[in-house]
Write a protein that holds these residues in place. Sequence first.
Motif, PDB file in Angstrom:
ATOM      1  N   UNK A  57       0.832  -1.200   0.000  1.00  0.00           N
ATOM      2  CA  UNK A  57       0.000   0.000   0.000  1.00  0.00           C
ATOM      3  C   UNK A  57       0.867   1.251   0.000  1.00  0.00           C
ATOM      4  N   UNK A  58       1.914   1.249   0.810  1.00  0.00           N
ATOM      5  CA  UNK A  58       2.822   2.397   0.846  1.00  0.00           C
ATOM      6  C   UNK A  58       3.518   2.588  -0.501  1.00  0.00           C
ATOM      7  N   UNK A  59       3.982   1.482  -1.092  1.00  0.00           N
ATOM      8  CA  UNK A  59       4.751   1.581  -2.335  1.00  0.00           C
ATOM      9  C   UNK A  59       3.887   1.874  -3.542  1.00  0.00           C
ATOM     10  N   UNK A  60       2.762   1.179  -3.656  1.00  0.00           N
ATOM     11  CA  UNK A  60       1.900   1.305  -4.835  1.00  0.00           C
ATOM     12  C   UNK A  60       0.800   2.333  -4.620  1.00  0.00           C
ATOM     13  N   UNK A  61       0.096   2.213  -3.499  1.00  0.00           N
ATOM     14  CA  UNK A  61      -1.018   3.125  -3.265  1.00  0.00           C
ATOM     15  C   UNK A  61      -0.594   4.559  -3.061  1.00  0.00           C
ATOM     16  N   UNK A  62       0.540   4.775  -2.405  1.00  0.00           N
ATOM     17  CA  UNK A  62       0.989   6.141  -2.112  1.00  0.00           C
ATOM     18  C   UNK A  62       2.174   6.570  -2.971  1.00  0.00           C
ATOM     19  N   UNK A  63       3.305   5.900  -2.837  1.00  0.00           N
ATOM     20  CA  UNK A  63       4.522   6.370  -3.515  1.00  0.00           C
ATOM     21  C   UNK A  63       4.364   6.400  -5.030  1.00  0.00           C
ATOM     22  N   UNK A  64       3.924   5.299  -5.613  1.00  0.00           N
ATOM     23  CA  UNK A  64       3.809   5.240  -7.075  1.00  0.00           C
ATOM     24  C   UNK A  64       2.829   6.275  -7.602  1.00  0.00           C
ATOM     25  N   UNK A  65       1.706   6.413  -6.943  1.00  0.00           N
ATOM     26  CA  UNK A  65       0.693   7.361  -7.420  1.00  0.00           C
ATOM     27  C   UNK A  65       1.113   8.807  -7.204  1.00  0.00           C
ATOM     28  N   UNK A  66       1.852   9.071  -6.126  1.00  0.00           N
ATOM     29  CA  UNK A  66       2.356  10.431  -5.910  1.00  0.00           C
ATOM     30  C   UNK A  66       3.378  10.797  -6.982  1.00  0.00           C
ATOM     31  N   UNK A  67       4.272   9.865  -7.318  1.00  0.00           N
ATOM     32  CA  UNK A  67       5.252  10.123  -8.369  1.00  0.00           C
ATOM     33  C   UNK A  67       4.561  10.320  -9.720  1.00  0.00           C
ATOM     34  N   UNK A  68       3.562   9.507  -9.990  1.00  0.00           N
ATOM     35  CA  UNK A  68       2.855   9.614 -11.262  1.00  0.00           C
ATOM     36  C   UNK A  68       2.149  10.963 -11.398  1.00  0.00           C
ATOM     37  N   UNK A  69       1.582  11.449 -10.308  1.00  0.00           N
ATOM     38  CA  UNK A  69       0.870  12.731 -10.360  1.00  0.00           C
ATOM     39  C   UNK A  69       1.835  13.889 -10.597  1.00  0.00           C
ATOM     40  N   UNK A  70       3.069  13.720 -10.212  1.00  0.00           N
ATOM     41  CA  UNK A  70       4.063  14.765 -10.479  1.00  0.00           C
ATOM     42  C   UNK A  70       4.430  14.850 -11.955  1.00  0.00           C
ATOM     43  N   UNK A  71       4.149  13.793 -12.698  1.00  0.00           N
ATOM     44  CA  UNK A  71       4.484  13.760 -14.120  1.00  0.00           C
ATOM     45  C   UNK A  71       3.327  14.333 -14.948  1.00  0.00           C
ATOM     46  N   UNK A  72       3.173  15.646 -14.938  1.00  0.00           N
ATOM     47  CA  UNK A  72       2.164  16.283 -15.776  1.00  0.00           C
ATOM     48  C   UNK A  72       0.783  16.406 -15.174  1.00  0.00           C
ATOM     49  N   UNK A  73       0.614  16.047 -13.898  1.00  0.00           N
ATOM     50  CA  UNK A  73      -0.670  16.182 -13.215  1.00  0.00           C
ATOM     51  C   UNK A  73      -1.821  15.505 -13.969  1.00  0.00           C
ATOM     52  N   UNK A  74      -1.704  14.209 -14.270  1.00  0.00           N
ATOM     53  CA  UNK A  74      -2.767  13.538 -15.026  1.00  0.00           C
ATOM     54  C   UNK A  74      -4.104  13.483 -14.291  1.00  0.00           C
ATOM     55  N   UNK A  75      -4.076  13.491 -12.950  1.00  0.00           N
ATOM     56  CA  UNK A  75      -5.323  13.438 -12.178  1.00  0.00           C
ATOM     57  C   UNK A  75      -5.862  14.817 -11.840  1.00  0.00           C
ATOM     58  N   UNK A  76      -5.100  15.858 -12.175  1.00  0.00           N
ATOM     59  CA  UNK A  76      -5.517  17.252 -11.983  1.00  0.00           C
ATOM     60  C   UNK A  76      -5.855  17.552 -10.521  1.00  0.00           C
ATOM     61  N   UNK A  77      -5.073  16.994  -9.578  1.00  0.00           N
ATOM     62  CA  UNK A  77      -5.294  17.308  -8.165  1.00  0.00           C
ATOM     63  C   UNK A  77      -4.602  18.622  -7.816  1.00  0.00           C
ATOM     64  N   UNK A  78      -4.971  19.174  -6.665  1.00  0.00           N
ATOM     65  CA  UNK A  78      -4.353  20.396  -6.196  1.00  0.00           C
ATOM     66  C   UNK A  78      -3.301  20.163  -5.128  1.00  0.00           C
TER      67      UNK A  78
END
Length: 251
Positions: A58-79
């Motif tokens: 959960x830490x690696x996939x649910x949090x770390x991976x998704x946080x890194x992915x969101x930094x790559x161009x903001x695909x989820x458009x979060x604030x």
Amino acid sequence: MGEPAAAFYARRGNAVSDWWTLLHPPYTAWHLSYVALGAAVAPALDWTDLAFTLLAFFLAVGLAAHALDEQQGRPLRTGIASTTLSAVAALSLLGAVVLGLAGAFFRDGANWALLAAIPVGAVLVVGYNLELFGGRLHNDHVFAWGWGGFPVVVGFLAQAPTPAPGAVAAAAAMTLAAVGTSYAQRRLSTPARRLRRDTVSITGDLTTTDGTAVPLDRAVLLSPLEGALRAMSWAVPMTALAVLLASSSRG
């Protein structure tokens, strides 16, 4: 066409919505289920080991991976602030590594196979989501093996199984099953993401054999893709639960 949500599970409006969206709840539960399926085919099931393995993923996939992915161009458009995403990714991945090391060395002796899996997992999380090495790790096949097969293998290894041929064969078969369903997920989610995030307009009709013209729009094209993804996102966890309960009942 109006701008749709970034994903079928995405929410908008406040910080809680942003974090809900970042966590990808259906997909996170789906991939954590592979950890449980790997543990369930081990000769003996230790629920404590499974709980800590699930927490690490959960830490690696649910949090770390998704946080890194969101930094790559903001695909989820979060604030969510970039500094927050970086901190969450670093701390979560560190936590997953610490849990892995604890499992490898501090429960019933050294588990060398589990230890070897730790750097592999770290490279997958960082390399895939930041598209390192020229994006060579960011493709359908790496996703299928890294997000499907790898959790099964680690879930199995974390149980420190005896190398019985039957158990190894079961783990291998479960790994291939997870690779297959993860590949199917990727093949469905890629066009769905394109329709939601990168499509400005859609034109055309679908004409049936009886001459009926069905106008094509985003909703028509998304429906079969996301309908299948929604179904699989609960079917895989339910399968994992059933296999776990069956394994536990055999004692």
